[in-house]
Design a protein around this motif. Structure first.
Motif, short mmCIF file in Angstrom:
data_model
loop_
_atom_site.label_atom_id
_atom_site.label_comp_id
_atom_site.label_asym_id
_atom_site.label_seq_id
_atom_site.Cartn_x
_atom_site.Cartn_y
_atom_site.Cartn_z
N THR A 223 46.74 49.94 39.16
CA THR A 223 45.67 49.03 38.73
C THR A 223 44.32 49.74 38.78
OG1 THR A 223 46.93 47.22 39.70
CG2 THR A 223 44.61 46.79 39.19
N TRP B 148 42.33 50.91 35.59
CA TRP B 148 41.06 50.24 35.30
C TRP B 148 39.95 51.28 35.10
CZ3 TRP B 148 36.19 49.82 37.34
CH2 TRP B 148 35.40 48.80 36.78
N TYR C 24 48.28 38.55 37.42
CA TYR C 24 47.14 37.70 37.09
C TYR C 24 46.09 38.50 36.30
CZ TYR C 24 42.64 35.47 37.87
OH TYR C 24 41.38 34.95 37.71
N PHE C 25 45.79 39.69 36.77
CA PHE C 25 44.84 40.54 36.05
C PHE C 25 45.29 40.77 34.61
CE2 PHE C 25 43.41 42.95 40.12
CZ PHE C 25 42.64 41.86 40.49
N THR D 21 44.88 37.82 32.23
CA THR D 21 43.53 37.28 32.07
C THR D 21 42.70 38.17 31.15
OG1 THR D 21 43.74 36.58 34.35
CG2 THR D 21 41.56 36.37 33.33
N LEU E 260 39.91 40.94 32.14
CA LEU E 260 40.21 41.70 33.36
C LEU E 260 40.98 42.96 32.99
CD1 LEU E 260 40.93 38.94 36.04
CD2 LEU E 260 39.00 40.52 35.92
N MET E 261 42.33 42.85 32.94
CA MET E 261 43.09 44.05 32.65
C MET E 261 43.83 43.96 31.31
SD MET E 261 43.12 46.10 35.62
CE MET E 261 44.59 47.04 35.47
N THR F 8 48.08 46.35 29.67
CA THR F 8 46.72 46.91 29.63
C THR F 8 46.49 47.69 28.35
OG1 THR F 8 47.30 49.04 30.57
CG2 THR F 8 46.84 47.26 32.13
#
Ligand code: ATP
Ligand code: MG
Lengths: 506, 453
Positions: free
Chosen positions: B179, B183, B243-244, B247, B250-251, B261
């Motif tokens: 993550t 990111w 969740y990321f 959403t 976010l990701m 992603t």
């Protein structure tokens, strides 16, 4: 039952721990096995108990050759053993430990704990000591754990009993009790093998003595022979049994403990308002029956009880509240009472154990990196100096004989630059020759002007080493008296009776 | 070597016979002399002992963990062969007329097993059907690529284990590191190539370290069991990442509804190690560096010494002034960083097209196996990681070429671990010496005996 060992040979790699040993133990006889540390006594007994397979030789019971696959067979054949290093399950209760191996059940697989409790109680009663069957073994003091071992061996009605240094962790009173038990067992016609390094005990109970050295039987001895003769037989040279020391020459160094208080997590006060001072150049022996706060007191001194209260001033600076690391760095040497749990990492080599508490900087650590060459050189030097009997410095320390393990701890703690030495039971399990050496080293430390505290349950050792003796009872100091205090007074003090005139011979 | 109890007949010469009641001390030479003599005796014995020493060394090798590991692999491969035989259709057919033409059955068996393992080899090491060496060696590079995260994460489990901690949290640590690295990879823009990569690497490794550090801290401060904590943190990490990913902002990749992603930009990618032609990337070199570092930590550094001391006997470690809590936290940080490296090499090297919450690919758990097979020893982990990487690469080739279910490979892998976990079994089968001189093993045997008595 008559026990006979014939030509037992046991090798560990290149080392011959037992070399064609012959031994006969008649029923109704207490047979003492003497010999220096690493002579091969425990190994021989482990062979007998089925823990090791002998490379050569045979075991006979009442003339019949036995073939033990493991301790289970040995037990069934009527052999009971009290091990030098306890073989108890720490998280089990006393009753569970005693039951282990011959569990009785009622119904399908339901353990009959009450029967086990009963066994513990009746065995304990028969020999007159008290053990709570429901106490968890790891919570018990070593002396009591030793009794559990004894109960375990006795509860199975063994005909041949082996006691491997059972008295090393017992107080003199407990030792006397054990001797009485051994005599009682002997009168019942059991064959008993008894291993010890203490001459007093040999003299008291031995019917016959066999001496082992370097894995071989080197002779028999007469239990009535004088002490120094027995001692020299044990280690193969003349031994001086008394401690040679000059009158104390005090220096300005000083440990001052005042109002020290230690409580267990559940609030029981085990060290209660203890105050004393030890001056440089003197040895203070803390005597008393084990379990009266001596252990916790020494632990508190080196910072193992962070919530202890009071004050511990070493040469004027406060040690209380410091981490163990900081206390050690302040120049405190500490020999813990129980070497295998607190003093050594059994799987680590001798060399690694010798630097266990010295990994925070020079000379053995540079830039975070261990200096292996230096370490090994140091280890070889210490192994020589302290006469640790081993095949090499890379041997895991757990493979050493008990007394030699103790020497490793001492070698480590006495080789640092010290400002205070705290040694709990420094000679536990050590042979007379090494006791002489260790006592000498402790006296040398004192003569170098360093305050020395020795905890000892051996009255002989206490009297021999001490400049002053402090007796503890139920966590409190009963009194601090000169070393020449009569023994009956000391005995009374150990029972909690304060001496008439408070000895202030500092 | 101060004294080796009587290995020399000369010993008995200077000791009195068994019935001699003379105290020996008075007749023996002084202590110093005695030591001298002993040393001389030892010196003399040494020459004649060279043979013994080789035997001793050999004995040590075959009673060590390596022999067991090899034996376990061999046993598992044999068991795998049996399964291939049983499930192979040609063999079944030939076995139907075994008694009229047994040769057919044997031929079929040979073909099935030989074909399977040759496919496995060709899929994992060298493909003989390829035209050029460069193409032929591709499977090996794939193996090493697969091995990269296994080695890194395996090290993370192994080092914690040496400090007495079971790190079951590889999954969570990998997910968190992926993550963070991911990111930084697609979230931070405008940085040039090596800088961006380094930043992403560091972010990922730190995230893994912190995630494991939480477990270490909880253990050190509250005594919570690290197994429970790390397992629970796996779930936390998984659902946090899910969740990321779900959403937008976010990701989740912009303009997509999938929980995935955006791809990792090239400036944050680990460059290929042997050119564009192969998938193998620099992550493998990082894994090798990690092996060296962990080896140094465990065998040469002061921290590693204290980790091992705490792992073997925390009480003695504490008495020796080692801060057990600090050691717990610090080893978990290191372990997490290593597992984090595994996560990072995944997203910055292997899966650069964007990832989902399955980016850990079970590596966090395989790492436990790899550490176990590698005896929690860095070089062992390296070997075990490569072996498992090879199974992964070869397994699919085997399935494609011979139609052998990939599950067989998984069974073989599992069997290896099973055999490793039961050294006495392997030793008995190959008649390796049981470590009889080690009292600890004996003692456990003793305990078993007692229980069954
Ligand atoms: N499992 C083992 N592996 C290698 N060497 C061993 C092992 N067990 C014992 N030894 C070695 O065998 C020798 C005899 O050890 P043993 O424990 O029998 O001595 P001991 O006579 O009981 O001594 P102590 O009085 O100190 O208890 C020692 O040198 C010891 O280091
Ligand atoms: Mg012994």
């Amino acid at each position: 039952m008559r026990l006979e060992l014939r030509g037992i040979t046991k090798r560990f790699g290149a080392l011959v721990a037992n070399d064609h040993i012959d031994l006969v133990v008649e029923p109704g006889e207490i047979h003492c096995l003497l010999g220096e540390n690493g002579a091969g006594k425990s190994t021989l007994m482990n062979v007998l108990y089925g823990l090791y397979d002998a490379d050569e030789g045979e075991i006979l019971l009442d003339g019949e050759v036995q073939d033990f696959e493991g301790p289970g067979d040995a037990m069934n054949a009527g052999i009971g053993m009290v091990h030098q290093h306890f073989m108890l399950v720490p998280v089990f209760s006393v009753a569970e430990n005693v039951m282990l191996g011959h569990e009785t059940t009622h119904g399908p697989g339901i353990l009959d704990l009450s029967a086990a409790r009963e066994t513990v109680r009746s065995t304990a009663d028969r020999f007159g000591f008290h053990v709570d069957p429901d106490a968890v073994v790891e919570d018990l003091p070593v002396g009591v754990q030793q009794r559990v071992e004894i109960i375990k061996a006795l509860s199975r009605d063994a005909q041949v009993l082996v006691f491997d240094e059972p008295t090393a962790v017992l107080t003199p009173q407990e030792t006397d009790e054990l001797m009485a038990i051994m005599r009682q067992l002997k009168d019942e016609g059991k064959a008993i093998v008894f291993i010890t390094h203490k001459l007093r005990e040999v003299r008291e109970v031995a019917d016959r003595i066999t001496v082992v050295r370097h894995g071989k039987v080197v002779g028999e001895a007469d239990p009535t022979a004088p002490d120094n003769e027995l001692a020299s037989l044990m280690v193969g040279r003349a031994v001086q049994l008394t401690v040679d020391k000059q009158a104390a020459r005090h220096t300005d160094n000083e440990l001052a403990v005042s109002h020290l208080q230690v409580a267990t997590p559940n609030g029981q006060v085990v060290v209660d308002d203890v105050s004393f001072t030890v001056r440089g150049g003197e040895i203070l022996v803390i005597a008393g029956v084990q379990g009266n706060g001596q252990t916790e007191l020494t632990e508190a001194l080196i910072g193992l009880h962070p919530d202890a209260r009071g004050s511990i001033l070493l040469d004027g600076s406060e040690l209380r509240g410091r981490s163990v690391r900081k206390v050690l760095d302040a120049g405190v040497g500490f020999v813990p009472e129980d070497r295998s749990t607190d003093g050594l990492v059994g799987e680590f080599s001798i060399a690694e154990n010798l630097i266990l508490d010295r990994t925070d900087g020079a000379p053995f650590v540079r830039a975070g990196s261990l200096q292996l060459g230096l370490r090994d050189e140091f280890a070889r030097e210490k192994v020589d100096e302290f006469d640790v009997r081993t095949t090499g410095i890379d041997l895991p320390v757990g493979r050493l004989s008990g007394g030699n393990q103790q020497k490793v701890v001492l070698a480590r703690e006495m080789s640092r630059e010290l400002r205070l030495l705290v040694a709990a039971q420094p000679t536990r399990g050590v042979d007379v020759g090494s006791i002489e050496f260790i006592h000498q080293r402790i006296v040398e430390t004192r003569d170098a002007g360093i305050p020395v505290i020795v905890v000892s349950t051996e009255l002989d050792e206490a009297v021999a080493l001490a400049d002053r003796i402090m007796v503890m009872y139920r966590g409190r100091v009963v009194g601090i008296v000169p070393a020449d205090t009569p023994r009956d007074v000391l005995g009374l003090m150990m029972a909690g009776v304060a001496p008439e005139t408070e000895g202030d011979a500092a | 070597m101060s004294a080796r109890p009587g290995q020399d007949p000369a010993d008995s010469a200077e000791q009195p016979p068994a019935d001699d009641r003379e105290p020996v001390g008075t007749t023996e030479p002084g202590r110093a002399e005695e030591i001298e003599q002993e040393k001389a005796r030892e010196g003399a014995a040494d020459d004649g002992e060279t043979d013994d020493r080789w035997q001793e060394a050999f004995r040590r090798i075959i009673s060590g963990g390596w022999a067991v590991a090899l034996g376990a692999i061999l046993l598992a491969v044999i068991a795998g062969s049996l399964m291939i035989i049983v499930t192979d259709e040609a063999v079944q057919e030939a076995a139907g007329y075994f008694f009229s033409r047994p040769g057919d059955t044997f031929a079929a068996v040979g073909e099935a097993v030989g074909g399977a393992y040759s496919a496995l080899f060709q899929g994992a090491v060298y493909n003989f059907r390829a035209d050029t060496f460069a193409a032929g060696i591709r499977p090996l590079t794939q193996t090493l690529n697969n091995a990269t995260p296994l080695i890194a994460a395996g090290l993370g489990v192994a080092i914690a284990f040496r400090a007495g901690l079971l790190n079951i949290g590889g999954q969570g640590q990998m997910l968190m590191s992926a993550t963070a690295a991911g990111w930084v990879g697609f979230g931070v823009t405008g940085l040039p190539f090596p800088l961006h990569l380094i930043l992403a690497l560091v972010a990922g490794i730190l995230a893994g370290a912190l995630w494991a550090g939480i477990a270490g801290l909880l253990k050190a401060r509250t005594g919570a069991h690290e197994v429970i904590v790390t397992i629970m943190l796996n779930y936390v990490a998984l659902y946090l990442l899910s969740y990321f990913l779900a959403t937008p902002g976010l990701m989740q990749a912009p303009g997509s509804a999938n929980p995935k992603t955006p791809p990792t930009p090239e400036s944050a990618q680990l460059p290929p190690l042997l050119g564009e032609r192969y998938t193998l990337h620099w992550g493998f070199v990082l894994a090798l560096v990690a092996v060296a570092v962990v080896w140094w930590i465990l065998n040469r550094s002061a921290v590693g010494f204290s980790y091992r001391a705490v792992g073997e006997n925390p009480r003695a470690a504490r008495v020796a002034g080692i801060d057990v809590s600090r050691s717990t936290v610090s080893v978990m940080l290191v372990a997490g960083a290593l597992v984090g490296l595994a996560g990072v090499t995944q997203v910055l090297g292997t899966v650069t097209t964007g990832f989902g919450s399955d980016i850990d690919a079970g590596i966090g758990f395989d790492a436990i196996t790899v550490a176990l097979l590698g005896n929690s020893n860095p070089l062992g982990v390296l070997g075990a990681g490569i072996l498992f990487g090879a199974f992964k690469a070869g397994g699919s080739a085997m399935q494609a070429a011979e139609g052998i279910p990939i599950e067989i490979v998984l069974v073989v892998q599992s069997l290896i671990v099973l055999f490793i976990a039961a050294p006495p079994l392997v030793r008995a089968i190959f008649r390796l010496p049981q470590p009889g001189s080690a009292p600890k093993k004996k003692r456990s045997k003793a305990a078993r005996k007692e229980v069954s008595a």
